[in-house]
Design a protein around this motif. Structure first.
Motif, mmCIF file in Angstrom:
data_model
loop_
_atom_site.group_PDB
_atom_site.id
_atom_site.type_symbol
_atom_site.label_atom_id
_atom_site.label_comp_id
_atom_site.label_asym_id
_atom_site.label_seq_id
_atom_site.Cartn_x
_atom_site.Cartn_y
_atom_site.Cartn_z
ATOM 1 N N ASP A 1 -19.424 -35.728 -44.157
ATOM 2 C CA ASP A 1 -20.880 -35.577 -44.260
ATOM 3 C C ASP A 1 -21.536 -35.115 -42.963
ATOM 4 O O ASP A 1 -22.756 -35.145 -42.854
ATOM 5 N N GLY B 1 -28.524 -44.239 -49.227
ATOM 6 C CA GLY B 1 -29.035 -44.175 -47.849
ATOM 7 C C GLY B 1 -28.101 -44.762 -46.819
ATOM 8 O O GLY B 1 -28.556 -45.335 -45.826
ATOM 9 N N ARG B 2 -26.811 -44.642 -47.040
ATOM 10 C CA ARG B 2 -25.838 -45.217 -46.109
ATOM 11 C C ARG B 2 -24.963 -44.130 -45.502
ATOM 12 O O ARG B 2 -24.975 -43.903 -44.315
ATOM 13 N N ASN B 3 -24.217 -43.459 -46.342
ATOM 14 C CA ASN B 3 -23.422 -42.317 -45.917
ATOM 15 C C ASN B 3 -23.785 -41.136 -46.800
ATOM 16 O O ASN B 3 -24.469 -41.272 -47.808
ATOM 17 N N PRO C 1 -28.599 -42.054 -41.374
ATOM 18 C CA PRO C 1 -29.213 -41.773 -42.679
ATOM 19 C C PRO C 1 -30.722 -41.591 -42.644
ATOM 20 O O PRO C 1 -31.294 -41.129 -43.644
ATOM 21 N N ILE D 1 -14.145 -41.035 -38.981
ATOM 22 C CA ILE D 1 -14.865 -40.433 -37.851
ATOM 23 C C ILE D 1 -14.049 -40.509 -36.557
ATOM 24 O O ILE D 1 -13.956 -39.559 -35.796
ATOM 25 N N ARG E 1 -10.373 -47.119 -46.403
ATOM 26 C CA ARG E 1 -9.993 -46.901 -45.008
ATOM 27 C C ARG E 1 -8.601 -46.306 -44.860
ATOM 28 O O ARG E 1 -7.751 -46.475 -45.740
ATOM 29 N N THR F 1 -21.153 -43.971 -37.959
ATOM 30 C CA THR F 1 -20.592 -42.972 -38.884
ATOM 31 C C THR F 1 -21.652 -42.061 -39.484
ATOM 32 O O THR F 1 -21.316 -41.024 -40.046
ATOM 33 N N ASN F 2 -22.914 -42.447 -39.437
ATOM 34 C CA ASN F 2 -23.942 -41.633 -40.073
ATOM 35 C C ASN F 2 -25.310 -42.005 -39.501
ATOM 36 O O ASN F 2 -25.479 -43.086 -38.942
ATOM 37 N N ASP G 1 -19.396 -48.649 -38.960
ATOM 38 C CA ASP G 1 -18.286 -48.989 -39.865
ATOM 39 C C ASP G 1 -17.831 -50.448 -39.747
ATOM 40 O O ASP G 1 -16.653 -50.757 -39.953
ATOM 41 N N ALA G 2 -18.743 -51.329 -39.405
ATOM 42 C CA ALA G 2 -18.438 -52.760 -39.343
ATOM 43 C C ALA G 2 -19.322 -53.475 -40.361
ATOM 44 O O ALA G 2 -20.521 -53.660 -40.125
ATOM 45 N N HIS H 1 -19.550 -51.306 -44.202
ATOM 46 C CA HIS H 1 -20.577 -50.721 -43.335
ATOM 47 C C HIS H 1 -21.727 -51.685 -43.096
ATOM 48 O O HIS H 1 -21.976 -52.572 -43.914
ATOM 49 N N THR I 1 -25.653 -45.898 -39.491
ATOM 50 C CA THR I 1 -24.607 -46.606 -40.215
ATOM 51 C C THR I 1 -23.438 -46.822 -39.269
ATOM 52 O O THR I 1 -23.039 -45.911 -38.547
ATOM 53 N N ILE J 1 -23.065 -39.875 -33.842
ATOM 54 C CA ILE J 1 -21.950 -40.141 -34.750
ATOM 55 C C ILE J 1 -20.666 -40.141 -33.910
ATOM 56 O O ILE J 1 -20.444 -39.250 -33.103
ATOM 57 N N ILE K 1 -25.946 -51.090 -41.969
ATOM 58 C CA ILE K 1 -26.994 -50.136 -41.636
ATOM 59 C C ILE K 1 -27.943 -50.845 -40.674
ATOM 60 O O ILE K 1 -28.380 -51.974 -40.941
ATOM 61 N N LYS L 1 -27.724 -35.205 -47.435
ATOM 62 C CA LYS L 1 -28.771 -35.152 -48.459
ATOM 63 C C LYS L 1 -28.421 -34.095 -49.516
ATOM 64 O O LYS L 1 -27.763 -33.101 -49.218
#
Lengths: 359, 359
Positions: B111, B141-143, A266, B89, B67, A263-264, A274-275, A304, A272, A317, A306, B146
């Motif tokens: 994002d 720092g996850r989703n 960072p 996403i 969700r 999803t991201n 989504d689990a 999430h 990142t 993504i 990371i 900046k």
């Protein structure tokens, strides 16, 4: 070209790879047959009657469950030889257990006098004869009566209860799942089995006639099956295996994965997915990535995780990745269903009917 | 004398103490009102529409969910102002999100450019205008994008999408939940809020008109609510609190416990209780005992925990004990329902309808 099966799944999802599971079922069934022991799979791992039936079809002689709630679900779905591999202490649950026993063969483990009296009283009220096993504490130190004389005492106590019938002994060497060295694990498994068999001998020398000895798990079964006197394996995790048990029992495929979506991004090499903790438990450590062994999860939050990738691994993504759970039993318990995949296609959705039925 | 309410419950069970929860609802609602900020509780903690409605009745102006699956459950149950406080996403989920948006106001955070294009395309297909918030990474720092220029770039990108409308900014200072020192936590919360407000200023200096700034959690809300420009709190855990957050926010009662039954006494001062990892998560540490602070859980397995008691605490097999979960959100997610207790009586069973709906 057709779509990838991953594109059709909303994530996070629990993915069951059908062929890998079937191989696991066959591997364990073949082993049990060759070693002349019964196989009674513990269904706490999958909690899914469809899968339990496949285990029976391959030769299992019944199932283990952990709780009355699970026994109810499996009995409703046609299972009629169920061992509750635990004590049922609470009076409200004893009532449900006896009720269920009128329809299917439901056996339960005992390890204390008060509980034996409660079970006998409830069975008497419903005019049923309840079959019980004594759980012997072979070293785990969690449940069970101590081996030898304390078990004999309990056996004699059960004998006095008109509505109970003692049919066997259970041991569970669950403390050996973390012993990685195979020789040490074999030695310690044998010590545990010795306690169980010795206890049987003491009982039989005192007028009992016990030959039903049930024990074992997915990392000790090879040794306990060969120990003279053990008649039944109650392995559970082999059906799917997981990242933790795979280190010790790689003869079973990791057949269930958690599918997540990136999803991201960072930071450099950080991603990142989504689990998080609601998609995979971390009580045995963080999950690891299928196909990307160098990716490491650094943080798991509710929704999430990371992770840090190697410089070579690049993700986008929206990309979908599979994770191997570190503890499959607690992970499966988070989900309502498996998405079943075979030959690159989604072939079914199987309900995990006993999820959360631990009461 | 009547029976104790604990005797009526099969364990393990999730027990909701009604009056304690009501006080938590009132405490947070009063604080928000006095500080002139909106309150949009995050329902990922309770996943229960009945409880969400009580939060709205006390003055909350909508809810947050994590969700699409949760949004669907709450929308089906009459909620019509829902913020998905995350990115959506996956294309299959975007489709469901847009479908849902035709019935209720469902906003979502964005994002990344690719995701913005996907959302716009799906909204365009269904001829809806989808309202979005930019998530700004204020330090977790996850989703999130900046702060500052990258957020402005994204705002301009959203502006070009005919079926999207930018309505606000979200920040989430989730990395501060472990900062125990209140002065340091205040200082760091202010730094996070500064990043969010500065980003808003940059946007507004470039022709935008943003006044909706949503942020916060149960341990930082006191500081973020007072930060000039923050208009909405999205706190979740305050509804029940837990052993972990209670250390920092003792103004909220621990309103939910896990009830277990003592099943064995494996050694001197050691006890086994039937509440293990399928009854309470340990991702924030082991649960602790209500009323028995000196009891310590030593081992948690799937169905059991083994604890050590102080020499003074004596328990019997069959005795029922309450535990405070260390992480209430992941623990609630294990259960299908709350058993609701008020004035020493069981008054209701409330379904946790969005349990497991994290996809």
């Amino acid at each position: 070209m057709g779509k990838n099966w991953k594109d059709e799944i909303s994530t996070p999802a629990l993915v069951l790879h059908y062929d890998l599971m079937q191989k696991n079922i066959e591997t364990m069934a073949k082993f049990a047959k060759e070693n002349n022991v019964s196989l009674r799979p513990h269904v706490k791992t999958h909690k899914c009657p469809i899968i339990g039936k496949k285990q029976l079809e391959a030769g299992a002689n019944g199932i283990c469950v952990a709780r009355v709630g699970e026994a109810e679900i499996f009995a409703q779905n046609g299972f009629n030889d169920i061992l509750i591999a635990n004590q049922v202490i609470d009076l409200s649950q004893i009532k449900r257990l006896v009720e269920l026993n009128k329809k299917s063969l439901i056996r339960v483990c005992v390890d204390s006098e008060k509980n034996i009296l409660d079970l006998n009283q409830a069975a008497s009220k419903k005019d049923v004869k309840l079959e019980v096993l004594i759980e012997v504490d072979v070293g785990l130190g969690r449940n069970g009566v101590k081996p030898g004389e304390p078990a004999l005492h309990l056996a004699n106590f059960i004998k006095k209860q008109p509505n109970l019938k003692l049919v066997g002994l259970q041991g569970y060497e669950g403390h050996l799942t973390s012993v990685l060295d195979p020789e040490l694990r074999e030695k310690q498994t044998n010590e545990c089995m010795k306690r169980l068999v010795n206890t049987r001998n003491i009982l039989n020398n005192n007028g009992f006639n016990m030959d039903y000895l049930t024990a074992s798990n997915t990392v000790t079964y090879k040794f306990s099956a060969k120990y003279d006197g053990i008649t039944e394996l109650q392995t559970g995790t082999y059906i799917f295996n997981d990242e933790h048990y795979y280190r010790v029992s790689p003869e079973f495929n990791i057949a269930v994965t958690v599918l997540g979506t990136v999803t991201n991004i960072p930071g450099n090499r950080y991603y990142t997915i989504d689990a998080g903790l609601k998609a995979a438990t971390n009580d045995n450590g963080n999950p690891i990535f299928k196909n990307y062994p160098k990716c490491k999860i650094r943080v798991m939050t509710e929704e999430h995780s990371i992770f840090r990738a190697s410089p070579k691994d690049k993700f986008e993504i929206g990309q979908k990745l599979e994770l191997y759970p570190s503890h499959i039993c607690t992970t499966v318990n988070l989900y309502d269903f498996f998405t079943v995949v075979k030959d690159g296609k989604i072939i079914a959705k199987w309900d995990i009917l006993a999820r959360g039925k631990n009461y």
